[in-house]
Design a protein around this motif. Sequence first.
Motif, mmCIF file in Angstrom:
data_model
loop_
_atom_site.group_PDB
_atom_site.id
_atom_site.type_symbol
_atom_site.label_atom_id
_atom_site.label_comp_id
_atom_site.label_asym_id
_atom_site.label_seq_id
_atom_site.Cartn_x
_atom_site.Cartn_y
_atom_site.Cartn_z
ATOM 1 N N SER A 148 1.194 -1.438 -0.030
ATOM 2 C CA SER A 148 0.096 -0.187 0.240
ATOM 3 C C SER A 148 0.518 1.120 -0.535
ATOM 4 O O SER A 148 2.035 1.055 0.528
ATOM 5 C CB SER A 148 -0.636 -0.290 1.734
ATOM 6 O OG SER A 148 -1.497 -1.044 1.246
ATOM 7 N N SER A 149 0.350 2.439 -0.913
ATOM 8 C CA SER A 149 0.670 3.600 -0.694
ATOM 9 C C SER A 149 0.235 4.393 0.098
ATOM 10 O O SER A 149 -0.980 4.492 -0.297
ATOM 11 C CB SER A 149 1.294 4.443 -1.984
ATOM 12 O OG SER A 149 0.544 3.742 -2.758
ATOM 13 N N LEU A 170 8.377 4.686 -6.892
ATOM 14 C CA LEU A 170 8.115 3.882 -6.143
ATOM 15 C C LEU A 170 7.171 3.115 -5.613
ATOM 16 O O LEU A 170 7.129 2.535 -5.420
ATOM 17 C CB LEU A 170 8.353 5.243 -5.213
ATOM 18 C CG LEU A 170 9.815 6.009 -4.741
ATOM 19 C CD1 LEU A 170 9.894 7.750 -3.979
ATOM 20 C CD2 LEU A 170 11.208 4.953 -4.698
ATOM 21 N N VAL A 171 5.889 3.458 -5.777
ATOM 22 C CA VAL A 171 4.649 3.327 -5.532
ATOM 23 C C VAL A 171 4.574 1.733 -6.583
ATOM 24 O O VAL A 171 4.076 0.835 -6.294
ATOM 25 C CB VAL A 171 3.300 4.154 -5.924
ATOM 26 C CG1 VAL A 171 2.682 3.172 -6.005
ATOM 27 C CG2 VAL A 171 3.314 4.956 -5.080
ATOM 28 N N GLY A 184 5.953 -5.858 -1.947
ATOM 29 C CA GLY A 184 4.736 -5.738 -0.444
ATOM 30 C C GLY A 184 5.418 -4.454 0.773
ATOM 31 O O GLY A 184 4.396 -4.682 1.986
ATOM 32 N N GLY A 185 6.614 -3.931 0.444
ATOM 33 C CA GLY A 185 6.523 -3.024 1.313
ATOM 34 C C GLY A 185 5.603 -1.617 1.210
ATOM 35 O O GLY A 185 5.428 -1.084 -0.218
ATOM 36 N N VAL A 186 5.279 -1.225 2.172
ATOM 37 C CA VAL A 186 4.631 0.327 2.000
ATOM 38 C C VAL A 186 5.042 1.054 2.036
ATOM 39 O O VAL A 186 6.584 1.359 2.251
ATOM 40 C CB VAL A 186 3.764 0.387 4.303
ATOM 41 C CG1 VAL A 186 3.397 1.655 3.874
ATOM 42 C CG2 VAL A 186 3.632 -0.768 3.786
ATOM 43 N N ALA A 187 4.879 2.763 1.131
ATOM 44 C CA ALA A 187 5.516 3.940 0.701
ATOM 45 C C ALA A 187 4.309 4.664 1.244
ATOM 46 O O ALA A 187 3.161 4.719 1.307
ATOM 47 C CB ALA A 187 5.038 3.629 -0.229
ATOM 48 N N VAL A 188 4.891 5.624 2.323
ATOM 49 C CA VAL A 188 4.354 6.749 2.819
ATOM 50 C C VAL A 188 5.150 7.816 2.454
ATOM 51 O O VAL A 188 5.821 8.358 2.653
ATOM 52 C CB VAL A 188 4.834 6.859 4.342
ATOM 53 C CG1 VAL A 188 4.327 8.033 5.182
ATOM 54 C CG2 VAL A 188 4.151 4.785 4.768
ATOM 55 N N PHE A 189 4.449 8.720 2.344
ATOM 56 C CA PHE A 189 4.599 10.193 0.909
ATOM 57 C C PHE A 189 4.117 11.322 2.367
ATOM 58 O O PHE A 189 2.627 11.412 2.441
ATOM 59 C CB PHE A 189 4.181 10.768 0.004
ATOM 60 C CG PHE A 189 5.137 9.356 -1.350
ATOM 61 C CD1 PHE A 189 6.002 9.580 -1.709
ATOM 62 C CD2 PHE A 189 4.146 8.360 -1.479
ATOM 63 C CE1 PHE A 189 6.708 8.325 -2.110
ATOM 64 C CE2 PHE A 189 4.086 7.594 -2.334
ATOM 65 C CZ PHE A 189 6.132 7.568 -2.609
ATOM 66 N N LEU A 201 -2.105 9.050 -7.629
ATOM 67 C CA LEU A 201 -0.840 8.124 -7.805
ATOM 68 C C LEU A 201 -1.180 6.653 -6.253
ATOM 69 O O LEU A 201 -0.286 5.758 -6.629
ATOM 70 C CB LEU A 201 0.610 8.457 -7.725
ATOM 71 C CG LEU A 201 0.375 9.706 -8.639
ATOM 72 C CD1 LEU A 201 2.109 9.948 -8.510
ATOM 73 C CD2 LEU A 201 -0.160 8.804 -9.875
ATOM 74 N N VAL A 202 -1.961 7.092 -5.440
ATOM 75 C CA VAL A 202 -2.024 6.556 -4.154
ATOM 76 C C VAL A 202 -3.204 5.721 -3.584
ATOM 77 O O VAL A 202 -3.445 5.843 -4.399
ATOM 78 C CB VAL A 202 -1.367 7.199 -3.073
ATOM 79 C CG1 VAL A 202 0.585 7.809 -3.242
ATOM 80 C CG2 VAL A 202 -2.650 8.193 -3.043
ATOM 81 N N ASP A 203 -2.730 4.653 -2.620
ATOM 82 C CA ASP A 203 -4.181 4.002 -2.420
ATOM 83 C C ASP A 203 -4.912 4.885 -1.562
ATOM 84 O O ASP A 203 -6.262 4.959 -1.062
ATOM 85 C CB ASP A 203 -3.568 2.430 -1.806
ATOM 86 C CG ASP A 203 -3.090 2.286 -2.513
ATOM 87 O OD1 ASP A 203 -3.117 1.673 -3.296
ATOM 88 O OD2 ASP A 203 -1.901 1.943 -2.030
ATOM 89 N N ALA A 204 -4.246 5.825 -0.623
ATOM 90 C CA ALA A 204 -5.062 6.251 0.163
ATOM 91 C C ALA A 204 -3.952 8.030 0.624
ATOM 92 O O ALA A 204 -3.159 8.189 0.252
ATOM 93 C CB ALA A 204 -5.522 5.821 1.486
#
Length: 212
Positions: free
Chosen positions: A23-24, A157-158, A165-170, A188-191
């Motif tokens: 997830s991102s 990155l996303v 399987g890693g999480v991305a936080v922006f 571009l992100v999930d949430a």
Amino acid sequence: MDPAADDDGGALRDLPDELPAGSSILVAKPAPMDDRTLTLRLSDRYADPADCRLVLTTAVDAERTIDQHRAVVDDSASGRLAVVDASGGNRPSAPFQEHPTVSLPNPSELTRIVLALQQLESTLSRDCETIDVVVRSLSPMLAETRLEQVTRVVEQLVDRQRSTGGVAVFGIEYTRHDDRTMRRLAGLVDAVVWVEATGDETDFDVQWTRGR
């Protein structure tokens, strides 16, 4: 760390307890906002303790980022931390230290930022099966370069995190940007986690941009 609380007395209880692998999320907070550790804390909330963390910092230097990470990370965390420091200041790189660091002169060096992230990802992959990514703030990058260039980095990155399987936080200071910029990045992100600070209280509103 208690997943329902954070160190400034606010609450993370409005956020989901877990995110699917890969997830991102985009953390959109107003500027100025004193809490600069929120992206680190959200990464810690959703990371597995064995995950490594790869952090791109564009406003706070690597040394302070490492100290802040130590302060917020769960006591059970065993994964390594690596930092790409694009905050400026001509600090030397330290790729072979406990917390490998690559320093860049400013946040406009997007090609060099991508290469540095790839270099440190390779370093961390020797110790970790999963690497979570944190970009502490996109705002300094957007101030120095065009939106299209920054979105390409975010997309890379996303896509990478979805495949591993890693999480991305922006992070982003949304009050510094127009609606077009925010819509483009949100797509571009999930949430998107919208953050509002009122007095001593911090409120979170989650806007899902992709199917859960």
